[in-house]
Design a protein around this motif. Structure first.
Motif, PDB file in Angstrom:
ATOM      1  N   ILE A   1      39.309  30.240  40.799  1.00  0.00           N
ATOM      2  CA  ILE A   1      40.396  31.144  41.165  1.00  0.00           C
ATOM      3  C   ILE A   1      40.883  30.847  42.574  1.00  0.00           C
ATOM      4  CG2 ILE A   1      40.964  33.558  41.654  1.00  0.00           C
ATOM      5  CD1 ILE A   1      39.245  34.325  39.277  1.00  0.00           C
ATOM      6  N   ALA A   2      39.952  30.608  43.500  1.00  0.00           N
ATOM      7  CA  ALA A   2      40.352  30.239  44.866  1.00  0.00           C
ATOM      8  C   ALA A   2      41.227  28.993  44.843  1.00  0.00           C
ATOM      9  CB  ALA A   2      39.109  30.007  45.723  1.00  0.00           C
ATOM     10  N   ARG A   3      40.830  28.011  44.054  1.00  0.00           N
ATOM     11  CA  ARG A   3      41.608  26.769  43.940  1.00  0.00           C
ATOM     12  C   ARG A   3      43.007  27.049  43.395  1.00  0.00           C
ATOM     13  NH1 ARG A   3      39.462  22.320  39.766  1.00  0.00           N
ATOM     14  NH2 ARG A   3      39.995  24.061  38.382  1.00  0.00           N
ATOM     15  N   ALA A   4      43.087  27.901  42.369  1.00  0.00           N
ATOM     16  CA  ALA A   4      44.369  28.190  41.742  1.00  0.00           C
ATOM     17  C   ALA A   4      45.319  28.934  42.672  1.00  0.00           C
ATOM     18  CB  ALA A   4      44.148  29.010  40.475  1.00  0.00           C
ATOM     19  N   LEU A   5      44.780  29.577  43.730  1.00  0.00           N
ATOM     20  CA  LEU A   5      45.610  30.370  44.632  1.00  0.00           C
ATOM     21  C   LEU A   5      45.988  29.643  45.920  1.00  0.00           C
ATOM     22  CD1 LEU A   5      43.732  33.769  44.279  1.00  0.00           C
ATOM     23  CD2 LEU A   5      45.962  33.185  43.315  1.00  0.00           C
ATOM     24  N   LEU A   6      45.452  28.440  46.125  1.00  0.00           N
ATOM     25  CA  LEU A   6      45.669  27.741  47.399  1.00  0.00           C
ATOM     26  C   LEU A   6      47.141  27.455  47.685  1.00  0.00           C
ATOM     27  CD1 LEU A   6      42.745  25.158  47.661  1.00  0.00           C
ATOM     28  CD2 LEU A   6      43.075  27.248  49.002  1.00  0.00           C
ATOM     29  N   HIS A   7      47.925  27.164  46.653  1.00  0.00           N
ATOM     30  CA  HIS A   7      49.329  26.813  46.870  1.00  0.00           C
ATOM     31  C   HIS A   7      50.250  28.024  46.799  1.00  0.00           C
ATOM     32  CE1 HIS A   7      48.743  26.794  42.564  1.00  0.00           C
ATOM     33  NE2 HIS A   7      50.024  26.689  42.333  1.00  0.00           N
TER      34      HIS A   7
ATOM     35  N   GLU B   1      40.598  33.078  28.998  1.00  0.00           N
ATOM     36  CA  GLU B   1      39.216  33.460  28.721  1.00  0.00           C
ATOM     37  C   GLU B   1      38.314  33.190  29.939  1.00  0.00           C
ATOM     38  OE1 GLU B   1      38.206  34.897  25.945  1.00  0.00           O
ATOM     39  OE2 GLU B   1      39.582  34.343  24.339  1.00  0.00           O
ATOM     40  N   PRO B   2      38.663  33.734  31.117  1.00  0.00           N
ATOM     41  CA  PRO B   2      37.962  33.360  32.341  1.00  0.00           C
ATOM     42  C   PRO B   2      36.527  33.849  32.437  1.00  0.00           C
ATOM     43  CG  PRO B   2      39.447  35.177  32.785  1.00  0.00           C
ATOM     44  CD  PRO B   2      39.731  34.721  31.377  1.00  0.00           C
ATOM     45  N   THR B   3      36.127  34.815  31.608  1.00  0.00           N
ATOM     46  CA  THR B   3      34.776  35.356  31.723  1.00  0.00           C
ATOM     47  C   THR B   3      33.796  34.742  30.725  1.00  0.00           C
ATOM     48  OG1 THR B   3      35.199  37.189  30.195  1.00  0.00           O
ATOM     49  CG2 THR B   3      35.688  37.566  32.531  1.00  0.00           C
ATOM     50  N   VAL B   4      34.230  33.717  29.996  1.00  0.00           N
ATOM     51  CA  VAL B   4      33.334  33.078  29.027  1.00  0.00           C
ATOM     52  C   VAL B   4      32.077  32.573  29.743  1.00  0.00           C
ATOM     53  CG1 VAL B   4      33.024  31.065  27.531  1.00  0.00           C
ATOM     54  CG2 VAL B   4      35.105  32.433  27.381  1.00  0.00           C
TER      55      VAL B   4
ATOM     56  N   ILE C   1      27.292  40.366  32.580  1.00  0.00           N
ATOM     57  CA  ILE C   1      28.096  41.582  32.718  1.00  0.00           C
ATOM     58  C   ILE C   1      28.491  41.868  34.167  1.00  0.00           C
ATOM     59  CG2 ILE C   1      28.068  44.099  32.442  1.00  0.00           C
ATOM     60  CD1 ILE C   1      26.514  43.676  29.855  1.00  0.00           C
ATOM     61  N   PRO C   2      27.582  41.792  35.149  1.00  0.00           N
ATOM     62  CA  PRO C   2      28.012  42.036  36.536  1.00  0.00           C
ATOM     63  C   PRO C   2      29.069  41.043  37.012  1.00  0.00           C
ATOM     64  CG  PRO C   2      25.632  42.209  36.349  1.00  0.00           C
ATOM     65  CD  PRO C   2      26.112  41.653  35.047  1.00  0.00           C
TER      66      PRO C   2
ATOM     67  N   LEU D   1      34.679  39.848  38.489  1.00  0.00           N
ATOM     68  CA  LEU D   1      35.865  39.015  38.346  1.00  0.00           C
ATOM     69  C   LEU D   1      37.082  39.851  37.952  1.00  0.00           C
ATOM     70  CD1 LEU D   1      36.970  36.139  38.431  1.00  0.00           C
ATOM     71  CD2 LEU D   1      36.303  35.880  36.033  1.00  0.00           C
ATOM     72  N   ILE D   2      36.884  40.779  37.030  1.00  0.00           N
ATOM     73  CA  ILE D   2      37.988  41.648  36.602  1.00  0.00           C
ATOM     74  C   ILE D   2      38.498  42.472  37.783  1.00  0.00           C
ATOM     75  CG2 ILE D   2      38.570  43.640  35.162  1.00  0.00           C
ATOM     76  CD1 ILE D   2      36.505  42.488  33.116  1.00  0.00           C
ATOM     77  N   ALA D   3      37.580  43.037  38.549  1.00  0.00           N
ATOM     78  CA  ALA D   3      37.973  43.847  39.706  1.00  0.00           C
ATOM     79  C   ALA D   3      38.713  43.007  40.738  1.00  0.00           C
ATOM     80  CB  ALA D   3      36.734  44.490  40.334  1.00  0.00           C
ATOM     81  N   HIS D   4      38.248  41.775  40.956  1.00  0.00           N
ATOM     82  CA  HIS D   4      38.883  40.918  41.950  1.00  0.00           C
ATOM     83  C   HIS D   4      40.310  40.562  41.548  1.00  0.00           C
ATOM     84  CE1 HIS D   4      39.501  37.939  45.027  1.00  0.00           C
ATOM     85  NE2 HIS D   4      39.792  37.047  44.101  1.00  0.00           N
TER      86      HIS D   4
END
Length: 259
Positions: free
Chosen positions: A148-154, A163-166, A170-171, A176-179
């Motif tokens: 996610i950090a990489r995807a936001l750099l630009h 399907e990012p939580t695959v 649970i924690p 991730l959902i909260a972030h």
């Protein structure tokens, strides 16, 4: 109607003639909000992501990112988009910082500016103390946060999460959902989150697009989808929208009920 960060209209795609993977899909994702693309496995979610990111060309239909047609203006459309695919794409033998610097270089971000952005994203994601570790040393949740950090750099206006939580516990899933919801609130970005898990939806804030067998069965707020289906909850509505049709003339079982 104001321009959405992502506008998909009449999207069609078939991997072989006569068998559509997507059949006239239309949806919108607005800035500052999470739009959940909800569907069972095989619904066409990953195909839609491949089309929305230019990995596949549609048979018909359009994809626009902040008004830029992906087919006609791919550079402008893709520049506004960050993507986290279902399958991890980090280099396991590079450190967190090395992975991020490599991505920044691909986008032409100068080294000093790249390092400033990397510092900011790692701090926001509570990963600053992991910056020198190789990716293979991180657990699944930390790897997803690096992606996610990489995807936001630009500085994209649209974030696509397939399907990012695959594979996360649970924690890690909850974190991730909260972030991601915090990113929407703080940065005003639009998020399209593909999942088959009902509990990843925030019924108070998220919009939902229910995809089943390549078509959109319902879309809107959770309340609107429930009103459309008569469901008591989004889980109930999802079951109604994706239920298998009854088999006609089914033979009765020993109790006299249809098998």
């Amino acid at each position: 109607m104001t321009q959405a960060a992502l506008e998909i209209e009449g999207l069609r795609h078939a991997y072989r003639p006569g068998v559509p993977a997507l059949d006239g899909v239309s949806l919108r994702a607005a800035g500052g909000a999470v739009t959940v693309l909800l569907g069972p496995n095989g619904a066409g979610k990953s195909t839609l992501f491949a089309l929305a990111t230019g990995l596949l060309r549609p048979t018909a239909g359009t994809v626009r990112v902040h008004g830029h047609d992906l087919t006609r203006e791919p550079g402008k459309a893709l520049a506004r988009m960050g993507v986290v695919f279902q399958q991890p794409t980090l280099d396991l033998d590079l450190t967190v910082t090395q992975n991020l610097r490599y991505f920044a270089a691909l986008h032409g971000i100068p080294r000093a500016e790249a390092d400033r952005r990397i510092d900011g994203e790692l701090e926001r994601l509570a990963l600053s103390d992991r910056r020198g570790e190789k990716i293979r040393a991180l657990n699944g949740g930390h790897r997803r946060r690096v992606e996610i950090a990489r995807a936001l750099l630009h500085r994209p206006a649209l974030l696509l999460l397939d399907e990012p939580t695959v594979g996360l516990d649970i924690p890690a899933r909850r974190g991730l959902i909260a972030h991601v919801h915090a990113l929407c609130a703080q940065d005003g970005i639009a998020v399209l989150w593909a999942t088959h898990l009902i509990d990843e939806i925030d019924p108070a804030t998220d919009s939902v697009v229910v995809l089943h067998r390549g078509t959109v069965r319902a879309s809107g707020t959770v309340a609107a989808v429930n009103a459309q289906t008569g469901g008591a909850s989004i889980a109930d509505s999802f079951d109604r929208l994706t239920a298998r049709p009854a088999i006609p003339n089914a033979a009765p079982n020993a109790d006299g009920a249809a098998a």
